[in-house]
Design an enzyme around this catalytic site. Sequence first.
Site, short mmCIF file in Angstrom:
data_model
loop_
_atom_site.label_atom_id
_atom_site.label_comp_id
_atom_site.label_asym_id
_atom_site.label_seq_id
_atom_site.Cartn_x
_atom_site.Cartn_y
_atom_site.Cartn_z
N ASP A 153 -4.56 5.12 1.59
CA ASP A 153 -4.21 3.84 0.95
C ASP A 153 -4.63 3.98 -0.52
OD1 ASP A 153 -3.64 1.31 0.15
OD2 ASP A 153 -4.64 0.31 1.82
N ASP A 213 -5.38 1.62 6.19
CA ASP A 213 -6.46 0.72 5.76
C ASP A 213 -7.82 1.16 6.29
OD1 ASP A 213 -4.86 -1.21 4.33
OD2 ASP A 213 -4.13 -1.92 6.27
N ILE A 225 -4.40 1.94 -3.12
CA ILE A 225 -5.16 0.76 -3.56
C ILE A 225 -5.22 -0.19 -2.37
CG2 ILE A 225 -5.26 -1.21 -5.14
CD1 ILE A 225 -3.84 0.51 -7.24
N ASP A 226 -6.36 -0.18 -1.69
CA ASP A 226 -6.57 -1.13 -0.60
C ASP A 226 -7.19 -2.38 -1.23
OD1 ASP A 226 -6.82 -2.13 2.05
OD2 ASP A 226 -8.96 -1.65 1.96
N THR A 245 -4.78 -4.76 -2.65
CA THR A 245 -3.82 -4.88 -3.76
C THR A 245 -3.83 -6.28 -4.40
OG1 THR A 245 -2.40 -3.19 -2.81
CG2 THR A 245 -1.36 -4.67 -4.37
N GLU A 285 0.42 4.54 2.55
CA GLU A 285 0.94 3.17 2.63
C GLU A 285 2.25 3.01 1.88
OE1 GLU A 285 -1.52 -0.07 1.15
OE2 GLU A 285 -0.12 -1.51 2.01
C1 IPD Z 1 -4.82 -5.19 3.14
C2 IPD Z 1 -6.30 -5.44 2.96
C3 IPD Z 1 -6.73 -6.71 3.67
C4 IPD Z 1 -6.38 -6.67 5.15
C5 IPD Z 1 -4.89 -6.42 5.33
C6 IPD Z 1 -4.49 -5.12 4.62
P1 IPD Z 1 -3.60 -3.79 1.19
O1 IPD Z 1 -4.47 -3.93 2.57
O2 IPD Z 1 -7.06 -4.36 3.44
O3 IPD Z 1 -8.12 -6.93 3.56
O4 IPD Z 1 -6.75 -7.88 5.73
O5 IPD Z 1 -4.59 -6.33 6.71
O6 IPD Z 1 -3.11 -4.90 4.79
O7 IPD Z 1 -2.25 -4.36 1.48
O8 IPD Z 1 -4.31 -4.54 0.14
O9 IPD Z 1 -3.55 -2.32 0.97
#
Ligand code: IPD
Length: 271
Positions: A87, A220, A89-90, A92, A71
């Site tokens: 990813d 993700d 840190i999913d 964030t 990412e």
């Molecule tokens: C997000 C999260 C969120 C989802 C977004 C993602 P991030 O990832 O997974 O739940 O709804 O589409 O982009 O930006 O926190 O790595």
Amino acid sequence: VSAAPDALADLAETIAREAAALAVQRRAEGVEVADRKSSIADVVTAADREVEALIRRRISEARPDDAFFGEESGAATGTSGLTWVVDPIDGTVNYLYGSPVYAVSIGVVRGVPDPATWEPVAGVVIAPATGQVYRAVAGGAATLDGRPLAVAAPESLAETLVATGFGYTAERRWEQAAVLAGLITEVRDVRRAGAAALDCCAVAAGTVDAYYERGINPWDVAAGSIVAAAAGADVRTWEVGDTRSFLFAAPSIVEDLATLVRTLEDDVLGD
Ligand code: IPD
């Protein structure tokens, strides 16, 4: 490290554990927004970048011929046919706020990092704040801390709890909200936890019945989709316009839910 799926899952877990420990340490020291990406909602912290750099370094030390797709730091090509989709840190925004709902997500796929065509190999999702480790190899079992996972079996949409998420652009947010406005009266309820990798794992564990989002990024869902599928979820993706929709759901309701979501998408998007 060999290219056998179990060996790749072992390596992914070892690296994810080290990454999770670093994320916890940085969170304890205090986290701030370092940058904004596609919109005001799309934030990145120094920890996201540092954790991805650690994961990338460890992968290239152990498997120098594999490709990488992350990412925060983008792509590196390889010659082995395998791609690590990461990813760091999913969730964030949750991480920024001190919520425990965030994850380190490491998936290994064969082919280019496109969910429409990749062949899933192995996936590990760790929730650093709780220490929970979700893990699967394609065609094998999905586990949480070593215990097998299985999706739920709701009997109807009225008994179906649906997780969802919102991408970051204003247009995508509006579209997703409009689809959900039609969905929420037809299903048991809707949840928005804030970390897609953990939403996929929740489907695997049966703590929700389905997860639906338009326009989710490959990093993700790379690991989470392998965990969800190995636990028995049906994984459906389709494209409307230039945006891909993802649905991970218990097989008992997947057909009905996919039909409803696609009808709502057609209404909202005018296709
Ligand atoms: C997000 C999260 C969120 C989802 C977004 C993602 P991030 O990832 O997974 O739940 O709804 O589409 O982009 O930006 O926190 O790595």
